[in-house]
Design a protein around this motif. Structure first.
Motif, PDB file in Angstrom:
ATOM      1  N   THR A 175      16.450  -9.165  19.208  1.00  0.00           N
ATOM      2  CA  THR A 175      15.350  -9.043  18.253  1.00  0.00           C
ATOM      3  C   THR A 175      15.021  -7.575  18.022  1.00  0.00           C
ATOM      4  O   THR A 175      14.722  -6.835  18.975  1.00  0.00           O
ATOM      5  N   MET A 176      15.093  -7.132  16.778  1.00  0.00           N
ATOM      6  CA  MET A 176      14.832  -5.735  16.455  1.00  0.00           C
ATOM      7  C   MET A 176      13.412  -5.569  15.914  1.00  0.00           C
ATOM      8  O   MET A 176      12.972  -6.317  15.043  1.00  0.00           O
ATOM      9  N   LYS A 177      12.701  -4.588  16.472  1.00  0.00           N
ATOM     10  CA  LYS A 177      11.362  -4.258  15.996  1.00  0.00           C
ATOM     11  C   LYS A 177      11.366  -2.826  15.487  1.00  0.00           C
ATOM     12  O   LYS A 177      11.793  -1.915  16.189  1.00  0.00           O
ATOM     13  N   LYS A 178      10.898  -2.633  14.251  1.00  0.00           N
ATOM     14  CA  LYS A 178      10.782  -1.289  13.701  1.00  0.00           C
ATOM     15  C   LYS A 178       9.665  -0.524  14.407  1.00  0.00           C
ATOM     16  O   LYS A 178       8.603  -1.086  14.711  1.00  0.00           O
ATOM     17  N   THR A 179       9.880   0.746  14.686  1.00  0.00           N
ATOM     18  CA  THR A 179       8.863   1.611  15.267  1.00  0.00           C
ATOM     19  C   THR A 179       8.703   2.844  14.384  1.00  0.00           C
ATOM     20  O   THR A 179       9.481   3.053  13.448  1.00  0.00           O
ATOM     21  N   ASP A 180       7.705   3.672  14.698  1.00  0.00           N
ATOM     22  CA  ASP A 180       7.518   4.882  13.902  1.00  0.00           C
ATOM     23  C   ASP A 180       8.589   5.930  14.181  1.00  0.00           C
ATOM     24  O   ASP A 180       8.679   6.933  13.465  1.00  0.00           O
ATOM     25  N   LYS A 181       9.434   5.677  15.198  1.00  0.00           N
ATOM     26  CA  LYS A 181      10.506   6.623  15.524  1.00  0.00           C
ATOM     27  C   LYS A 181      11.894   6.051  15.293  1.00  0.00           C
ATOM     28  O   LYS A 181      12.883   6.769  15.401  1.00  0.00           O
ATOM     29  N   GLY A 182      11.986   4.747  15.026  1.00  0.00           N
ATOM     30  CA  GLY A 182      13.284   4.126  14.834  1.00  0.00           C
ATOM     31  C   GLY A 182      13.220   2.627  15.046  1.00  0.00           C
ATOM     32  O   GLY A 182      12.602   1.899  14.262  1.00  0.00           O
ATOM     33  N   GLU A 183      13.823   2.153  16.136  1.00  0.00           N
ATOM     34  CA  GLU A 183      13.873   0.718  16.422  1.00  0.00           C
ATOM     35  C   GLU A 183      13.775   0.480  17.922  1.00  0.00           C
ATOM     36  O   GLU A 183      14.124   1.349  18.731  1.00  0.00           O
ATOM     37  N   SER A 184      13.322  -0.730  18.269  1.00  0.00           N
ATOM     38  CA  SER A 184      13.257  -1.152  19.664  1.00  0.00           C
ATOM     39  C   SER A 184      13.769  -2.584  19.761  1.00  0.00           C
ATOM     40  O   SER A 184      13.480  -3.409  18.890  1.00  0.00           O
ATOM     41  N   ARG A 185      14.555  -2.859  20.812  1.00  0.00           N
ATOM     42  CA  ARG A 185      15.099  -4.199  21.031  1.00  0.00           C
ATOM     43  C   ARG A 185      14.839  -4.628  22.470  1.00  0.00           C
ATOM     44  O   ARG A 185      15.517  -4.171  23.385  1.00  0.00           O
ATOM     45  N   PRO A 186      13.855  -5.500  22.704  1.00  0.00           N
ATOM     46  CA  PRO A 186      13.672  -6.040  24.054  1.00  0.00           C
ATOM     47  C   PRO A 186      14.842  -6.951  24.392  1.00  0.00           C
ATOM     48  O   PRO A 186      15.323  -7.702  23.527  1.00  0.00           O
ATOM     49  N   ILE A 187      15.310  -6.895  25.651  1.00  0.00           N
ATOM     50  CA  ILE A 187      16.478  -7.697  26.035  1.00  0.00           C
ATOM     51  C   ILE A 187      16.105  -8.730  27.096  1.00  0.00           C
ATOM     52  O   ILE A 187      16.249  -9.922  26.889  1.00  0.00           O
ATOM     53  N   PHE A 188      15.593  -8.297  28.240  1.00  0.00           N
ATOM     54  CA  PHE A 188      15.107  -9.257  29.238  1.00  0.00           C
ATOM     55  C   PHE A 188      14.126  -8.577  30.172  1.00  0.00           C
ATOM     56  O   PHE A 188      14.107  -7.352  30.307  1.00  0.00           O
ATOM     57  N   SER A 189      13.303  -9.392  30.807  1.00  0.00           N
ATOM     58  CA  SER A 189      12.412  -8.966  31.886  1.00  0.00           C
ATOM     59  C   SER A 189      12.248 -10.174  32.784  1.00  0.00           C
ATOM     60  O   SER A 189      11.522 -11.108  32.444  1.00  0.00           O
ATOM     61  N   ARG A 190      12.926 -10.184  33.938  1.00  0.00           N
ATOM     62  CA  ARG A 190      12.998 -11.390  34.758  1.00  0.00           C
ATOM     63  C   ARG A 190      13.446 -11.053  36.170  1.00  0.00           C
ATOM     64  O   ARG A 190      13.941  -9.961  36.427  1.00  0.00           O
ATOM     65  N   PRO A 191      13.293 -11.990  37.100  1.00  0.00           N
ATOM     66  CA  PRO A 191      13.796 -11.778  38.459  1.00  0.00           C
ATOM     67  C   PRO A 191      15.296 -12.075  38.540  1.00  0.00           C
ATOM     68  O   PRO A 191      15.862 -12.768  37.693  1.00  0.00           O
TER      69      PRO A 191
END
Length: 274
Positions: A175-191
């Motif tokens: 999932t791509m999110k536009k930012t004021d500097k470019g783009e951000s893509r969260p991938i995972f956060s899990r144990p």
């Protein structure tokens, strides 16, 4: 920083790892470390072009980083080149959790009943004890990184089971999110089995942008450059990093990333909690 990613230090050595003579480390099917072994890795950039290739039956490997950190009793990062039709399997035991990141080409990753083709930027996260197979089903060489890690806090297989199946994600699925500097893509956060939490994201910076003001945090961090050329501001100095390079940032070291004026850059950022 976001996209899988090892005490306040004001003067940072330009090269790493530091001497590993004080820690007993074995790479392969078994891993042994001394209890309370001191850190053997310092902040810096591991350059792809300076990592010597070693021939293998399936292609070649490059040794990028191995040692002990504040939170990890073992961190090992290798790059693998697989010729067309060739495969390899990381050790299927409880020695470490693994994170695979595809650099070039396409790889078919199979972990139990999970099966997926991953292209450049694709990632696979699997816990200790799982039995993955990585196969190059393409007609050209494929390269990937394999990060293996175990925490000083010990293993918890039940925690890994409760977290769910292995993560298999191709770059176009992120999932791509536009930012004021470019783009951000969260991938995972899990144990995973060895870590209470592992967090990974990808960041794209437009030309002339910085990731954020220089800052510090408790967590150790790995930056893996996917494209572009940047300067890493680490403590009081600067080090260049380019596509394929890996940056290790110990706990508490001031840092940020500065993109140049010639084009975009992309990088993965990885942090963890034991």
């Amino acid at each position: 920083m976001k996209p899988i990613l090892l005490s306040l230090i004001l003067v940072v050595p330009a090269l790493f790892p530091a001497s590993q003579a004080t820690a007993q480390i074995s790479i392969g099917d078994t891993v042994t470390t001394q209890t309370g072994a001191p850190d053997t890795l310092t902040a810096g950039v591991a350059e792809w072009d300076k990592a010597k290739p070693h021939p293998t039956k399936y292609g070649e490997t490059r040794d990028l980083l191995t040692g002990v950190t504040r939170d990890l009793s073992w961190l090992d990062i290798h790059a693998y080149l697989l010729a067309a039709g060739k495969s390899f399997s990381p050790a299927a035991n409880e020695a470490a959790d693994h994170l695979l990141i595809v650099r070039e080409g396409s790889l078919t990753v199979t972990i139990g009943s999970a099966h997926k083709v991953l292209g450049p930027g694709g990632i696979a996260l699997f816990s200790a004890g799982e039995d993955p197979s990585i196969l190059n089903t393409g007609t050209a060489n494929a390269t990937c990184y394999l990060l293996s890690f175990r925490a000083k806090g010990g293993i918890d297989k039940d925690r890994a089971k409760q977290a769910g199946p292995p993560v298999l994600l191709d770059w176009p699925e992120l999932t791509m999110k536009k930012t004021d500097k470019g783009e951000s893509r969260p991938i995972f956060s899990r144990p995973v089995a060895w870590l209470h939490k592992i967090d990974m994201h990808a960041t794209t910076l437009e030309a002339g942008q910085i990731s954020h003001p220089q800052h510090v945090h408790r967590n150790e961090e790995i930056i893996l450059m996917r494209s572009g050329h940047v300067r890493m501001h680490i403590a009081d100095g600067y080090q260049k990093a380019a596509a394929g390079d890996l940056v290790f940032l110990p706990s508490g070291v001031p840092h940020n990333l500065e993109n140049g004026d010639t084009g975009r850059c992309e990088y993965f950022a990885l942090q963890w909690e034991q």
